[in-house]
Design a protein around this motif. Structure first.
Motif, mmCIF file in Angstrom:
data_model
loop_
_atom_site.group_PDB
_atom_site.id
_atom_site.type_symbol
_atom_site.label_atom_id
_atom_site.label_comp_id
_atom_site.label_asym_id
_atom_site.label_seq_id
_atom_site.Cartn_x
_atom_site.Cartn_y
_atom_site.Cartn_z
ATOM 1 N N GLN A 1 14.068 46.053 -91.057
ATOM 2 C CA GLN A 1 15.315 45.309 -90.893
ATOM 3 C C GLN A 1 15.970 45.624 -89.556
ATOM 4 O O GLN A 1 16.520 44.729 -88.913
ATOM 5 N N SER A 2 15.881 46.865 -89.088
ATOM 6 C CA SER A 2 16.475 47.194 -87.785
ATOM 7 C C SER A 2 15.744 46.468 -86.665
ATOM 8 O O SER A 2 16.369 46.026 -85.700
ATOM 9 N N LYS A 3 14.431 46.305 -86.784
ATOM 10 C CA LYS A 3 13.680 45.534 -85.788
ATOM 11 C C LYS A 3 14.046 44.050 -85.874
ATOM 12 O O LYS A 3 14.159 43.378 -84.849
ATOM 13 N N LEU A 4 14.236 43.555 -87.080
ATOM 14 C CA LEU A 4 14.611 42.155 -87.258
ATOM 15 C C LEU A 4 15.993 41.895 -86.670
ATOM 16 O O LEU A 4 16.222 40.865 -86.041
ATOM 17 N N ASP A 5 16.929 42.820 -86.879
ATOM 18 C CA ASP A 5 18.285 42.655 -86.351
ATOM 19 C C ASP A 5 18.284 42.579 -84.839
ATOM 20 O O ASP A 5 19.115 41.888 -84.247
ATOM 21 N N CYS A 6 17.352 43.262 -84.198
ATOM 22 C CA CYS A 6 17.273 43.251 -82.731
ATOM 23 C C CYS A 6 16.637 41.972 -82.199
ATOM 24 O O CYS A 6 16.871 41.587 -81.060
ATOM 25 N N ASN A 7 15.803 41.324 -83.005
ATOM 26 C CA ASN A 7 14.994 40.209 -82.511
ATOM 27 C C ASN A 7 15.401 38.838 -82.987
ATOM 28 O O ASN A 7 14.809 37.851 -82.570
ATOM 29 N N SER A 8 16.353 38.724 -83.889
ATOM 30 C CA SER A 8 16.603 37.397 -84.441
ATOM 31 C C SER A 8 18.085 37.165 -84.691
ATOM 32 O O SER A 8 18.870 38.086 -84.813
ATOM 33 N N GLU A 9 18.396 35.895 -84.770
ATOM 34 C CA GLU A 9 19.737 35.475 -85.152
ATOM 35 C C GLU A 9 19.820 35.524 -86.673
ATOM 36 O O GLU A 9 18.908 35.096 -87.364
#
Length: 177
Positions: free
Chosen positions: A153-161
């Motif tokens: 989730q931390s990687k997703l938060d950095c890469n997506s709206e």
């Protein structure tokens, strides 16, 4: 900015929920399905893969057969917003999480493939659609699943709206995988 909007019949802009489970209907085997809550029916999805951008993971609690169950919702942005819902203790969820923990850049699309195992077991295989290579990690039954989810989730938060909050239709379902 000018947007081109297609006129005519279409699907409403609501998420499409996919559920993981092996089944057979009219001699056709399937590993995931859509559920129509009004008609209390399953509609098999014949495709085994879903290509899109994984944008969010969400743990939710659901009552199923009189027990509380934790479900993993995997949000995938593709031609529509798909939400793949599966029990957190399933092989599908665990194999997805192990593979997704190896992904560094979620700004690129992935293929989530539902792969049947023995009896009612379904595994998730993750692929890079550009190279057609499988993304995997060695099986670890003692993995820190909550830690893996937080890391992804931390990687997703950095890469997506983030997606706007969608109504969670599964609250009204009587049958989920």
């Amino acid at each position: 900015m000018v947007y081109e909007i297609e006129l005519g019949l279409c699907n409403p802009p609501e998420p499409v929920y996919l559920y993981v489970n092996q089944g057979e209907l009219n001699g056709e085997k399937y590993v995931w399905y859509r559920y129509d809550r009004q008609q209390d029916t399953r509609t098999p999805v014949q495709h085994r893969g879903l290509t899109g951008y994984v944008t969010e993971l969400r743990l939710i609690a659901r009552e199923f057969r009189g027990r509380d169950n934790k479900k993993l919702n995997i949000f995938v942005s593709a031609d529509e917003l798909y939400i793949v819902q599966t029990g957190i203790e399933t092989n599908f969820a665990k194999t997805f999480l192990l593979a997704a923990s190896q992904v560094q850049d979620f700004s690129k699309p992935l293929i989530l493939a539902a792969t049947p195992g023995k009896e009612n077991v379904v595994f998730c295989r993750l692929y890079d659609p550009a190279t057609k290579t499988r993304i995997s990690r060695e099986w670890n039954p003692n993995a820190d699943w909550e830690g893996i989810i937080q890391d992804i989730q931390s990687k997703l938060d950095c890469n997506s709206e983030p997606f706007p909050e969608a109504e969670d239709y599964t609250d009204k379902l009587a049958l989920v995988s």
